[in-house]
Design a protein around this motif. Structure first.
Motif, PDB file in Angstrom:
ATOM      1  N   GLU A  25     -30.483-115.533  -0.285  1.00  8.88           N
ATOM      2  CA  GLU A  25     -31.947-115.599  -0.340  1.00  8.88           C
ATOM      3  C   GLU A  25     -32.440-115.405  -1.770  1.00  8.88           C
ATOM      4  OE1 GLU A  25     -33.754-113.041   2.538  1.00  8.88           O
ATOM      5  OE2 GLU A  25     -33.188-114.341   4.224  1.00  8.88           O
ATOM      6  N   ARG A  26     -31.734-114.634  -2.558  1.00 10.10           N
ATOM      7  CA  ARG A  26     -32.113-114.462  -3.967  1.00 10.10           C
ATOM      8  C   ARG A  26     -32.080-115.795  -4.698  1.00 10.10           C
ATOM      9  NH1 ARG A  26     -28.698-113.971  -8.422  1.00 10.10           N
ATOM     10  NH2 ARG A  26     -29.736-113.143 -10.299  1.00 10.10           N
ATOM     11  N   VAL A  27     -30.985-116.530  -4.562  1.00 11.93           N
ATOM     12  CA  VAL A  27     -30.853-117.785  -5.293  1.00 11.93           C
ATOM     13  C   VAL A  27     -31.668-118.909  -4.646  1.00 11.93           C
ATOM     14  CG1 VAL A  27     -28.814-118.693  -4.089  1.00 11.93           C
ATOM     15  CG2 VAL A  27     -29.131-119.170  -6.520  1.00 11.93           C
ATOM     16  N   ALA A  28     -32.001-118.760  -3.350  1.00  9.86           N
ATOM     17  CA  ALA A  28     -32.767-119.801  -2.651  1.00  9.86           C
ATOM     18  C   ALA A  28     -34.270-119.687  -2.915  1.00  9.86           C
ATOM     19  CB  ALA A  28     -32.509-119.726  -1.151  1.00  9.86           C
ATOM     20  N   LYS A  29     -34.728-118.516  -3.373  1.00 12.93           N
ATOM     21  CA  LYS A  29     -36.167-118.296  -3.510  1.00 12.93           C
ATOM     22  C   LYS A  29     -36.636-118.056  -4.941  1.00 12.93           C
ATOM     23  CE  LYS A  29     -36.540-116.490   1.189  1.00 12.93           C
ATOM     24  NZ  LYS A  29     -36.960-115.365   2.069  1.00 12.93           N
ATOM     25  N   ASP A  30     -35.714-117.855  -5.864  1.00 10.15           N
ATOM     26  CA  ASP A  30     -36.082-117.608  -7.261  1.00 10.15           C
ATOM     27  C   ASP A  30     -35.879-118.881  -8.072  1.00 10.15           C
ATOM     28  OD1 ASP A  30     -36.476-116.771  -9.838  1.00 10.15           O
ATOM     29  OD2 ASP A  30     -35.218-114.983  -9.690  1.00 10.15           O
ATOM     30  N   ASP A  31     -36.974-119.593  -8.343  1.00 12.96           N
ATOM     31  CA  ASP A  31     -36.856-120.884  -9.027  1.00 12.96           C
ATOM     32  C   ASP A  31     -36.544-120.746 -10.513  1.00 12.96           C
ATOM     33  OD1 ASP A  31     -39.280-120.013  -9.994  1.00 12.96           O
ATOM     34  OD2 ASP A  31     -40.481-121.604  -9.089  1.00 12.96           O
ATOM     35  N   LYS A  43     -33.841-121.677   4.064  1.00 11.00           N
ATOM     36  CA  LYS A  43     -35.091-121.016   4.411  1.00 11.00           C
ATOM     37  C   LYS A  43     -34.903-119.507   4.519  1.00 11.00           C
ATOM     38  CE  LYS A  43     -38.697-120.936   8.004  1.00 11.00           C
ATOM     39  NZ  LYS A  43     -39.128-121.518   9.309  1.00 11.00           N
ATOM     40  N   GLU A  44     -33.857-119.092   5.216  1.00 10.56           N
ATOM     41  CA  GLU A  44     -33.570-117.665   5.356  1.00 10.56           C
ATOM     42  C   GLU A  44     -32.150-117.474   5.856  1.00 10.56           C
ATOM     43  OE1 GLU A  44     -35.454-115.525   8.527  1.00 10.56           O
ATOM     44  OE2 GLU A  44     -35.747-117.349   9.720  1.00 10.56           O
ATOM     45  N   VAL A  45     -31.675-116.245   5.720  1.00  7.60           N
ATOM     46  CA  VAL A  45     -30.390-115.856   6.285  1.00  7.60           C
ATOM     47  C   VAL A  45     -30.649-114.758   7.296  1.00  7.60           C
ATOM     48  CG1 VAL A  45     -28.105-114.891   5.842  1.00  7.60           C
ATOM     49  CG2 VAL A  45     -29.139-116.453   4.182  1.00  7.60           C
ATOM     50  N   THR A  52     -21.644-110.842  11.033  1.00 11.52           N
ATOM     51  CA  THR A  52     -22.068-112.163  11.473  1.00 11.52           C
ATOM     52  C   THR A  52     -23.470-112.477  10.948  1.00 11.52           C
ATOM     53  OG1 THR A  52     -20.815-111.806  13.509  1.00 11.52           O
ATOM     54  CG2 THR A  52     -22.296-113.692  13.466  1.00 11.52           C
ATOM     55  N   PHE A  53     -23.651-113.681  10.461  1.00 17.05           N
ATOM     56  CA  PHE A  53     -24.959-114.086   9.942  1.00 17.05           C
ATOM     57  C   PHE A  53     -25.195-115.561  10.250  1.00 17.05           C
ATOM     58  CE2 PHE A  53     -21.831-114.757   6.648  1.00 17.05           C
ATOM     59  CZ  PHE A  53     -22.146-116.001   6.123  1.00 17.05           C
ATOM     60  N   LYS A  54     -26.467-115.948  10.170  1.00 19.10           N
ATOM     61  CA  LYS A  54     -26.861-117.319  10.450  1.00 19.10           C
ATOM     62  C   LYS A  54     -27.716-117.827   9.289  1.00 19.10           C
ATOM     63  CE  LYS A  54     -29.270-120.171  13.905  1.00 19.10           C
ATOM     64  NZ  LYS A  54     -29.992-120.147  15.208  1.00 19.10           N
ATOM     65  N   ILE A  55     -27.360-118.985   8.748  1.00 17.78           N
ATOM     66  CA  ILE A  55     -28.121-119.591   7.664  1.00 17.78           C
ATOM     67  C   ILE A  55     -29.073-120.622   8.261  1.00 17.78           C
ATOM     68  CG2 ILE A  55     -28.017-120.966   5.550  1.00 17.78           C
ATOM     69  CD1 ILE A  55     -25.261-119.806   5.045  1.00 17.78           C
ATOM     70  N   VAL A  56     -30.365-120.454   7.989  1.00 18.62           N
ATOM     71  CA  VAL A  56     -31.390-121.369   8.494  1.00 18.62           C
ATOM     72  C   VAL A  56     -31.914-122.190   7.323  1.00 18.62           C
ATOM     73  CG1 VAL A  56     -33.588-121.573   9.701  1.00 18.62           C
ATOM     74  CG2 VAL A  56     -32.027-119.695  10.263  1.00 18.62           C
ATOM     75  N   THR A  57     -31.887-123.510   7.453  1.00 21.79           N
ATOM     76  CA  THR A  57     -32.386-124.389   6.392  1.00 21.79           C
ATOM     77  C   THR A  57     -33.750-124.956   6.773  1.00 21.79           C
ATOM     78  OG1 THR A  57     -31.178-126.261   7.359  1.00 21.79           O
ATOM     79  CG2 THR A  57     -30.068-125.020   5.637  1.00 21.79           C
ATOM     80  N   HIS A  58     -34.468-125.445   5.782  1.00 27.80           N
ATOM     81  CA  HIS A  58     -35.791-126.020   6.019  1.00 27.80           C
ATOM     82  C   HIS A  58     -35.701-127.321   6.821  1.00 27.80           C
ATOM     83  CE1 HIS A  58     -38.068-123.250   3.477  1.00 27.80           C
ATOM     84  NE2 HIS A  58     -37.070-123.317   2.602  1.00 27.80           N
ATOM     85  N   ALA A  59     -34.567-127.998   6.682  1.00 22.39           N
ATOM     86  CA  ALA A  59     -34.349-129.282   7.356  1.00 22.39           C
ATOM     87  C   ALA A  59     -32.841-129.461   7.505  1.00 22.39           C
ATOM     88  CB  ALA A  59     -34.959-130.422   6.544  1.00 22.39           C
ATOM     89  N   PRO A  60     -32.402-130.463   8.271  1.00 19.76           N
ATOM     90  CA  PRO A  60     -30.965-130.710   8.374  1.00 19.76           C
ATOM     91  C   PRO A  60     -30.336-130.828   6.983  1.00 19.76           C
ATOM     92  CG  PRO A  60     -32.131-132.022   9.995  1.00 19.76           C
ATOM     93  CD  PRO A  60     -33.189-131.384   9.140  1.00 19.76           C
ATOM     94  N   GLU A  61     -29.242-130.149   6.764  1.00 23.52           N
ATOM     95  CA  GLU A  61     -28.612-130.103   5.440  1.00 23.52           C
ATOM     96  C   GLU A  61     -27.101-130.307   5.567  1.00 23.52           C
ATOM     97  OE1 GLU A  61     -27.717-130.327   1.920  1.00 23.52           O
ATOM     98  OE2 GLU A  61     -29.862-130.099   2.329  1.00 23.52           O
ATOM     99  N   PRO A  62     -26.658-131.583   5.578  1.00 26.33           N
ATOM    100  CA  PRO A  62     -25.237-131.874   5.778  1.00 26.33           C
ATOM    101  C   PRO A  62     -24.339-131.379   4.646  1.00 26.33           C
ATOM    102  CG  PRO A  62     -26.441-133.859   5.179  1.00 26.33           C
ATOM    103  CD  PRO A  62     -27.469-132.815   5.444  1.00 26.33           C
ATOM    104  N   SER A  63     -24.920-131.106   3.461  1.00 24.76           N
ATOM    105  CA  SER A  63     -24.107-130.659   2.322  1.00 24.76           C
ATOM    106  C   SER A  63     -24.093-129.150   2.165  1.00 24.76           C
ATOM    107  CB  SER A  63     -24.640-131.305   1.030  1.00 24.76           C
ATOM    108  OG  SER A  63     -24.467-132.706   1.053  1.00 24.76           O
TER     109      SER A  63
END
Length: 225
Positions: A25-31, A43-45, A52-63
């Motif tokens: 989340e640090r690297v995903a939100k600090d531009d 979007k969030e973890v 156990t954790f779940k990564i949620v993306t803003h949209a489908p992210e195949p990469s």
């Protein structure tokens, strides 16, 4: 995703999902961070439990899995940083790998030693690993030839024969992910939108000579118009 059980940081703290959440989340939100463009899709973890954790993306992210293999995914010790501050962490880093930080002499060397409690067992092969900073090519090659270093990287092609002919040293090559390319816009209305222009640019560059003579065969050619 689920973390391996029993992994600890070099300061003794256990690796948990909270560390993953803090890192990503640090690297995903600090531009302002260099790796931000590669992680802003996150979007969030969500922490499910300690491992156990779940990564949620803003949209489908195949990469996503490819992105998670980048430098920005090096897991940071959340509690250690929050207790001591990021500046302290940068001078006294801890990770979870087989070797831990011992000393950093700016512009000279970084020294690592085996981590006694590494989750796969202490590494016995080397008692100490020293990464030296030698920016000058000729000095780096000389250090290799005289035994000042065991391994050197980025040896100039002009010195390959010299290294190979020296007793006890040799050049080892492997295909890397480094790509040297010329990228042109193909937007409608631009001259380079015409495939023939792009072909002409490609034909004008003698990439075969560059790969086989300048780089002495140490390159793989790929053409894309």
């Amino acid at each position: 995703m689920k973390l391996k059980e029993g992994v600890t940081f070099h300061n003794g703290d256990p690796l948990t999902s909270e560390d993953v959440k803090y890192t990503l989340e640090r690297v995903a939100k600090d531009d302002t961070l260099r790796e931000y463009p590669n992680y802003k899709q996150i979007k969030e973890v969500q922490v499910v439990d300690e491992l156990t954790f779940k990564i949620v993306t803003h949209a489908p992210e195949p990469s996503l899995l490819h992105r998670l293999s980048r430098l920005g995914s090096g897991i940071l010790p959340k509690n250690y940083i929050e207790e001591n501050g990021f500046d302290y962490f940068l001078s006294n880093p801890v990770g979870t790998g087989p070797y831990q930080f011992k000393e950093w002499v700016r512009d000279d060397r970084i020294t690592l030693v085996p981590f006694e409690n590494y989750f796969e067992g202490k590494v016995e092969e080397w008692d100490e690993v020293v990464f030296r900073v030698i920016p000058e090519n000729s000095t780096r090659v000389s250090e290799l030839l005289t035994g000042g270093v065991d391994i050197a990287v980025n040896i100039p092609p002009a010195d390959w024969d010299r290294v190979n002919s020296n007793e006890g040293t040799s050049i080892v090559q492997e295909i890397s992910n480094r790509v040297i390319m010329l990228i042109v816009r193909s937007t409608e209305g631009l001259p380079t939108a015409d495939v023939r222009v792009r072909q002409a640019l490609d034909y004008a560059i003698d990439d075969g000579t560059l790969a086989n003579v300048v780089l002495k065969g140490g390159a793989v050619l790929q053409l894309q118009w």
